[in-house]
Design a protein around this motif. Structure first.
Motif, PDB file in Angstrom:
ATOM      1  N   MET A 120       0.847  -1.146   0.000  1.00  8.23           N
ATOM      2  CA  MET A 120       0.000   0.000   0.000  1.00  8.23           C
ATOM      3  C   MET A 120       0.906   1.225   0.000  1.00  8.23           C
ATOM      4  SD  MET A 120      -2.366   1.294   3.248  1.00  8.23           S
ATOM      5  CE  MET A 120      -2.402  -0.322   3.881  1.00  8.23           C
ATOM      6  N   ALA A 121       0.649   2.147  -0.862  1.00  6.23           N
ATOM      7  CA  ALA A 121       1.425   3.386  -0.931  1.00  6.23           C
ATOM      8  C   ALA A 121       0.843   4.414   0.027  1.00  6.23           C
ATOM      9  CB  ALA A 121       1.410   3.942  -2.341  1.00  6.23           C
ATOM     10  N   ILE A 122       1.712   5.232   0.591  1.00  7.19           N
ATOM     11  CA  ILE A 122       1.280   6.327   1.447  1.00  7.19           C
ATOM     12  C   ILE A 122       0.945   7.495   0.520  1.00  7.19           C
ATOM     13  CG2 ILE A 122       1.928   7.902   3.291  1.00  7.19           C
ATOM     14  CD1 ILE A 122       3.907   5.767   4.261  1.00  7.19           C
ATOM     15  N   ALA A 123      -0.334   7.756   0.318  1.00  5.55           N
ATOM     16  CA  ALA A 123      -0.755   8.760  -0.655  1.00  5.55           C
ATOM     17  C   ALA A 123      -0.967  10.144  -0.049  1.00  5.55           C
ATOM     18  CB  ALA A 123      -2.040   8.301  -1.334  1.00  5.55           C
TER      19      ALA A 123
ATOM     20  N   HIS B 299      10.215  16.370  14.483  1.00  4.91           N
ATOM     21  CA  HIS B 299       8.954  16.070  13.809  1.00  4.91           C
ATOM     22  C   HIS B 299       9.226  15.992  12.308  1.00  4.91           C
ATOM     23  CE1 HIS B 299       4.623  16.181  13.042  1.00  4.91           C
ATOM     24  NE2 HIS B 299       4.931  16.959  12.026  1.00  4.91           N
ATOM     25  N   VAL B 300       8.693  14.959  11.652  1.00  2.39           N
ATOM     26  CA  VAL B 300       8.877  14.789  10.217  1.00  2.39           C
ATOM     27  C   VAL B 300       7.516  14.602   9.562  1.00  2.39           C
ATOM     28  CG1 VAL B 300       9.876  13.341   8.403  1.00  2.39           C
ATOM     29  CG2 VAL B 300      11.168  13.768  10.484  1.00  2.39           C
ATOM     30  N   ARG B 301       7.299  15.289   8.441  1.00  2.04           N
ATOM     31  CA  ARG B 301       6.096  15.113   7.625  1.00  2.04           C
ATOM     32  C   ARG B 301       6.504  14.294   6.413  1.00  2.04           C
ATOM     33  NH1 ARG B 301       0.723  14.668   7.079  1.00  2.04           N
ATOM     34  NH2 ARG B 301       0.068  15.307   5.039  1.00  2.04           N
ATOM     35  N   PHE B 302       6.022  13.041   6.350  1.00  2.00           N
ATOM     36  CA  PHE B 302       6.337  12.178   5.227  1.00  2.00           C
ATOM     37  C   PHE B 302       5.285  12.361   4.144  1.00  2.00           C
ATOM     38  CE2 PHE B 302       8.556   9.893   8.666  1.00  2.00           C
ATOM     39  CZ  PHE B 302       9.822   9.916   8.116  1.00  2.00           C
ATOM     40  N   GLY B 303       5.731  12.587   2.914  1.00  2.00           N
ATOM     41  CA  GLY B 303       4.831  12.824   1.805  1.00  2.00           C
ATOM     42  C   GLY B 303       4.629  11.614   0.913  1.00  2.00           C
ATOM     43  N   GLY B 304       5.447  10.585   1.078  1.00  2.00           N
ATOM     44  CA  GLY B 304       5.313   9.391   0.254  1.00  2.00           C
ATOM     45  C   GLY B 304       6.026   8.223   0.890  1.00  2.00           C
ATOM     46  N   GLY B 305       5.654   7.042   0.495  1.00  2.00           N
ATOM     47  CA  GLY B 305       6.292   5.851   1.038  1.00  2.00           C
ATOM     48  C   GLY B 305       5.487   4.609   0.727  1.00  2.00           C
ATOM     49  N   GLU B 306       5.784   3.550   1.471  1.00  2.00           N
ATOM     50  CA  GLU B 306       5.157   2.267   1.200  1.00  2.00           C
ATOM     51  C   GLU B 306       5.041   1.464   2.483  1.00  2.00           C
ATOM     52  OE1 GLU B 306       5.798  -0.759  -2.352  1.00  2.00           O
ATOM     53  OE2 GLU B 306       7.524  -0.721  -0.996  1.00  2.00           O
ATOM     54  N   ILE B 307       3.906   0.794   2.661  1.00  2.00           N
ATOM     55  CA  ILE B 307       3.690  -0.148   3.752  1.00  2.00           C
ATOM     56  C   ILE B 307       3.386  -1.498   3.107  1.00  2.00           C
ATOM     57  CG2 ILE B 307       2.245  -0.774   5.720  1.00  2.00           C
ATOM     58  CD1 ILE B 307       1.580   2.253   5.962  1.00  2.00           C
TER      59      ILE B 307
END
Length: 71
Positions: A1-4, A20-28
Motif C-alpha cells: 500500500m502506498a502512502i498517498a 517532527h517529520v512530515r512524510f509525503g510518500g512511502g510504502e507499507i
C-alpha cells in the motif's frame, strides 16, 4: 500500500520528543497475515522533510504481530 496523503511522525528519544517529520510518500507492505491469531507483520519506508525543510528518509521500518480487527 502506498502512502498517498502523507503522515506525520514525532521523533522520540527516551520518550522525549526531539523532532517532527512530515512524510509525503512511502510504502507499507504486509508480509504475513496470521489468520489464527488475527495479526499482521511487515515492513515500511517513507520520505519527507523535517520541520526545518531538511529531507528525511525512513528505511527498513518493521512491524510484527500487530492485532487486526474487523471494522
Amino acid at each position: 500500500m502506498a502512502i498517498a496523503n502523507g503522515a506525520d511522525f514525532n521523533l522520540l528519544d527516551s520518550g522525549a520528543m526531539v523532532g517532527h517529520v512530515r512524510f509525503g510518500g512511502g510504502e507499507i507492505v504486509i508480509d504475513k497475515y496470521d489468520a489464527a491469531s488475527k495479526t499482521i507483520s511487515g515492513h515500511f519506508s517513507a520520505s519527507g522533510k523535517d520541520e526545518t525543510g531538511k529531507p528525511e528518509e525512513l528505511t527498513g521500518g518493521r512491524f510484527s504481530v500487530i492485532p487486526v480487527t474487523a471494522q
